[in-house]
Design a protein around this motif. Structure first.
Motif, PDB file in Angstrom:
ATOM      1  N   ALA A  36       0.806  -1.229   0.000  1.00  0.00           N
ATOM      2  CA  ALA A  36       0.000   0.000   0.000  1.00  0.00           C
ATOM      3  C   ALA A  36       0.838   1.278   0.000  1.00  0.00           C
ATOM      4  O   ALA A  36       0.641   2.171   0.824  1.00  0.00           O
ATOM      5  CB  ALA A  36      -0.945  -0.003   1.199  1.00  0.00           C
ATOM      6  N   GLY A  37       1.770   1.358  -0.930  1.00  0.00           N
ATOM      7  CA  GLY A  37       2.556   2.572  -1.073  1.00  0.00           C
ATOM      8  C   GLY A  37       3.792   2.645  -0.221  1.00  0.00           C
ATOM      9  O   GLY A  37       4.556   3.616  -0.316  1.00  0.00           O
ATOM     10  N   ASP A  38       3.999   1.657   0.636  1.00  0.00           N
ATOM     11  CA  ASP A  38       5.188   1.624   1.475  1.00  0.00           C
ATOM     12  C   ASP A  38       6.061   0.433   1.108  1.00  0.00           C
ATOM     13  O   ASP A  38       5.553  -0.644   0.780  1.00  0.00           O
ATOM     14  CB  ASP A  38       4.818   1.515   2.956  1.00  0.00           C
ATOM     15  CG  ASP A  38       4.221   2.795   3.501  1.00  0.00           C
ATOM     16  OD1 ASP A  38       4.606   3.882   3.020  1.00  0.00           O
ATOM     17  OD2 ASP A  38       3.378   2.725   4.411  1.00  0.00           O
ATOM     18  N   ALA A  39       7.372   0.621   1.181  1.00  0.00           N
ATOM     19  CA  ALA A  39       8.327  -0.466   0.973  1.00  0.00           C
ATOM     20  C   ALA A  39       9.166  -0.581   2.246  1.00  0.00           C
ATOM     21  O   ALA A  39       9.863   0.366   2.623  1.00  0.00           O
ATOM     22  CB  ALA A  39       9.214  -0.195  -0.233  1.00  0.00           C
ATOM     23  N   PHE A  40       9.076  -1.733   2.911  1.00  0.00           N
ATOM     24  CA  PHE A  40       9.778  -1.968   4.160  1.00  0.00           C
ATOM     25  C   PHE A  40      10.999  -2.842   3.903  1.00  0.00           C
ATOM     26  O   PHE A  40      10.893  -3.902   3.282  1.00  0.00           O
ATOM     27  CB  PHE A  40       8.863  -2.641   5.176  1.00  0.00           C
ATOM     28  CG  PHE A  40       7.625  -1.857   5.503  1.00  0.00           C
ATOM     29  CD1 PHE A  40       7.674  -0.782   6.385  1.00  0.00           C
ATOM     30  CD2 PHE A  40       6.400  -2.173   4.918  1.00  0.00           C
ATOM     31  CE1 PHE A  40       6.537  -0.048   6.685  1.00  0.00           C
ATOM     32  CE2 PHE A  40       5.259  -1.453   5.210  1.00  0.00           C
ATOM     33  CZ  PHE A  40       5.321  -0.388   6.095  1.00  0.00           C
ATOM     34  N   VAL A  41      12.165  -2.405   4.393  1.00  0.00           N
ATOM     35  CA  VAL A  41      13.426  -3.107   4.183  1.00  0.00           C
ATOM     36  C   VAL A  41      14.071  -3.375   5.537  1.00  0.00           C
ATOM     37  O   VAL A  41      14.202  -2.456   6.355  1.00  0.00           O
ATOM     38  CB  VAL A  41      14.394  -2.286   3.311  1.00  0.00           C
ATOM     39  CG1 VAL A  41      15.699  -3.043   3.090  1.00  0.00           C
ATOM     40  CG2 VAL A  41      13.754  -1.932   1.978  1.00  0.00           C
ATOM     41  N   THR A  42      14.479  -4.626   5.760  1.00  0.00           N
ATOM     42  CA  THR A  42      15.264  -4.927   6.953  1.00  0.00           C
ATOM     43  C   THR A  42      16.748  -4.946   6.595  1.00  0.00           C
ATOM     44  O   THR A  42      17.133  -5.298   5.482  1.00  0.00           O
ATOM     45  CB  THR A  42      14.894  -6.285   7.568  1.00  0.00           C
ATOM     46  OG1 THR A  42      15.111  -7.322   6.602  1.00  0.00           O
ATOM     47  CG2 THR A  42      13.444  -6.304   8.015  1.00  0.00           C
ATOM     48  N   GLU A  43      17.572  -4.548   7.557  1.00  0.00           N
ATOM     49  CA  GLU A  43      19.021  -4.659   7.438  1.00  0.00           C
ATOM     50  C   GLU A  43      19.502  -5.584   8.557  1.00  0.00           C
ATOM     51  O   GLU A  43      19.193  -5.344   9.729  1.00  0.00           O
ATOM     52  CB  GLU A  43      19.679  -3.292   7.536  1.00  0.00           C
ATOM     53  CG  GLU A  43      19.323  -2.396   6.353  1.00  0.00           C
ATOM     54  CD  GLU A  43      19.866  -0.986   6.525  1.00  0.00           C
ATOM     55  OE1 GLU A  43      20.895  -0.670   5.898  1.00  0.00           O
ATOM     56  OE2 GLU A  43      19.271  -0.210   7.304  1.00  0.00           O
ATOM     57  N   ARG A  44      20.234  -6.615   8.191  1.00  0.00           N
ATOM     58  CA  ARG A  44      20.590  -7.635   9.169  1.00  0.00           C
ATOM     59  C   ARG A  44      21.301  -7.057  10.390  1.00  0.00           C
ATOM     60  O   ARG A  44      21.072  -7.485  11.517  1.00  0.00           O
ATOM     61  CB  ARG A  44      21.478  -8.702   8.518  1.00  0.00           C
ATOM     62  CG  ARG A  44      21.552 -10.007   9.312  1.00  0.00           C
ATOM     63  CD  ARG A  44      22.631 -10.916   8.775  1.00  0.00           C
ATOM     64  NE  ARG A  44      23.968 -10.409   9.110  1.00  0.00           N
ATOM     65  CZ  ARG A  44      25.096 -10.947   8.677  1.00  0.00           C
ATOM     66  NH1 ARG A  44      25.056 -11.975   7.848  1.00  0.00           N
ATOM     67  NH2 ARG A  44      26.268 -10.445   9.029  1.00  0.00           N
ATOM     68  N   ASP A  45      22.166  -6.089  10.167  1.00  0.00           N
ATOM     69  CA  ASP A  45      22.896  -5.476  11.275  1.00  0.00           C
ATOM     70  C   ASP A  45      22.239  -4.184  11.746  1.00  0.00           C
ATOM     71  O   ASP A  45      22.872  -3.379  12.448  1.00  0.00           O
ATOM     72  CB  ASP A  45      24.340  -5.206  10.871  1.00  0.00           C
ATOM     73  CG  ASP A  45      25.165  -6.485  10.810  1.00  0.00           C
ATOM     74  OD1 ASP A  45      24.649  -7.541  11.202  1.00  0.00           O
ATOM     75  OD2 ASP A  45      26.329  -6.419  10.359  1.00  0.00           O
TER      76      ASP A  45
END
Length: 443
Positions: free
Chosen positions: A81-90
């Protein structure tokens, strides 16, 4: 009960396959029982009403653009819905505007919002391959403003957790814990399936025997409600089993997606190569650490010898390594030759594998994987999953280094996440401005 395959049906009619002893068979003189559930939901195999494109996928089918650079080992990405969520391992979780990712290039981490700092995740730790891993948005996002995150914790012992973060209330709640953890083999991918329940992939946490323990949450695929409770139709693993478990016998699964019919497809790391792509059956036991190869594998038991084990669609064998991570089922026609294929990211292979799955008849099957430059590598040995044949084409080898995840974007585009600063890259990687998100647009 065991899920029937063609080999089991042949056994029932007297064909020459290893004799069944309950739901396991003997290998040589040693009998080893694989865990099976008390009951298994019906697994009525329906041939797909889709087929992979009748074309050879090519790198020329897409145009590649680096969208975001200088990330700290990105691990997962989901668009909602218009958002892009990104995780970073550290690190933690960043939020980018999805339209910006779809249109712009050369962004940096600060072009996104730091939604969750690593310090905001209670007891968060990053031993080895652990850290902030999978992310998934609630199926009703943003009406239900919940984000789910899988991460590694250390509160006196290493484990993994899934938390739910309410973006509006800025409130964090643990919904699933007690997942064994280690410096390696933490699994970590999470995704909402077509049934709007949360699927969670866990690794064996360097204790392979846990993968055969129905009471452990290690080496398993879990299917839970958004509150972390068991899906009501999960298999029954007995009094000592965990009803959150959908399948077990996994080593280190990191890729999951669903076909247009809702069938789950999983990728996992094997030992010394032997990487696998599997179609999941409810109550399936995928063999680790008892079974992991074919009849000519000198180091591991063969799927032919253990009828309780569900065979994979692809086993790369002892000489070919993908180190598969994230995957996506691409059902868009924007990239024509890629339509209805499974896209699998490779870490060690540093390539994107495009896998076509086609139903096969009982008469199909060879002893080895076959290949040529045009047709790709074909997996149709008799000991593999006898429902489909897999044909694999490898693209972008060594173009961007280690590939961690692939995620569909708008208008048929795709996003690739690199993993070149995780301590495993070599040769020309990591490059300046790694790690990155690369967008593949249809030509």
């Amino acid at each position: 009960m065991c899920s029937p395959t063609r080999r089991r049906l042949l056994a029932a009619t007297g064909a020459a396959v290893p004799a069944l002893a309950g739901c396991f068979t003997e290998s040589g003189s040693d009998a080893t029982e694989l865990a099976t559930p008390e009951s298994v939901p019906a697994d009525d195999w329906v041939k797909p009403d889709w087929r992979p494109a009748d074309a050879v996928p090519s790198e020329d089918d897409v145009a590649a653009t680096t969208v975001v650079s200088d990330l700290a080992i990105p691990w997962d990405l989901t668009v909602a819905a218009g958002d892009a969520f990104v995780t970073e391992r550290d690190g933690g979780v960043r939020r980018f505007d999805a339209d910006t990712l779809a249109e712009d290039a050369d962004l940096g981490p600060n072009d996104g919002e730091t939604l969750l700092e690593s310090a905001s995740l209670p007891d968060r730790a990053s031993p080895g391959e652990g850290g902030t891993l999978g992310v998934a948005a609630h199926p009703d996002y943003p009406d239900t403003p919940d984000l789910f995150v899988y991460y590694t914790a250390d509160d006196g012992g290493v484990s993994n957790r899934v938390v739910r973060y309410d973006l509006e209330a800025d409130a964090l709640e643990t919904i699933l814990e007690g997942i064994p953890g280690s410096s390696v083999h933490n699994g970590g991918r999470i995704a909402f399936g077509p049934d709007d329940h949360l699927w969670v992939l866990t690794g064996d946490a360097r204790e392979p025997a846990l993968s055969q323990d129905p009471g452990s949450r290690a080496g398993a695929v879990l299917r839970v409600t958004p509150d972390g409770e068991p899906h009501p139709e999960n298999p029954d693993w007995g009094d000592d089993g965990d009803r959150r478990t959908y399948t077990l016998g996994h080593r280190n699964p990191q890729g999951l997606d669903f076909t247009p019919q809702g069938t789950p497809i999983l990728a996992e790391h094997g030992p010394g190569a032997r990487d696998e792509l599997s179609i999941l059956r409810p109550g399936g036991n995928y063999g680790w650490d008892i079974v992991r190869g074919g009849p000519d594998d000198p180091e591991y038991g063969s799927y032919d010898e253990y009828e309780a084990a569900t065979p994979p669609v692809v086993n790369t064998g002892p000489k070919t390594t993908w180190a598969p991570s994230g995957l996506a089922f691409y059902d868009d026609d924007a990239i024509g030759p890629w339509e209805n294929t499974v896209l699998v990211c490779g870490l060690t292979s540093s390539a994107l594998s495009v896998v076509g799955l086609t139903p096969r008849s009982d008469s199909d099957g060879d002893d080895e994987a076959s290949s040529d430059d045009t047709d790709g590598v074909r997996y149709d040995a008799d000991w593999l999953d006898d429902r489909v044949t897999a044909t694999v084409h490898r693209l972008f080898a060594d173009e961007w280094g280690r590939l961690r995840h692939v995620e569909p974007g708008p208008d048929g585009s795709l996003y690739l996440l690199t993993s070149n600063r995780d301590g495993r890259a070599d040769g020309p990687f990591p490059r300046t401005n790694d790690d990155r998100i690369v967008r593949l647009d249809p030509r």
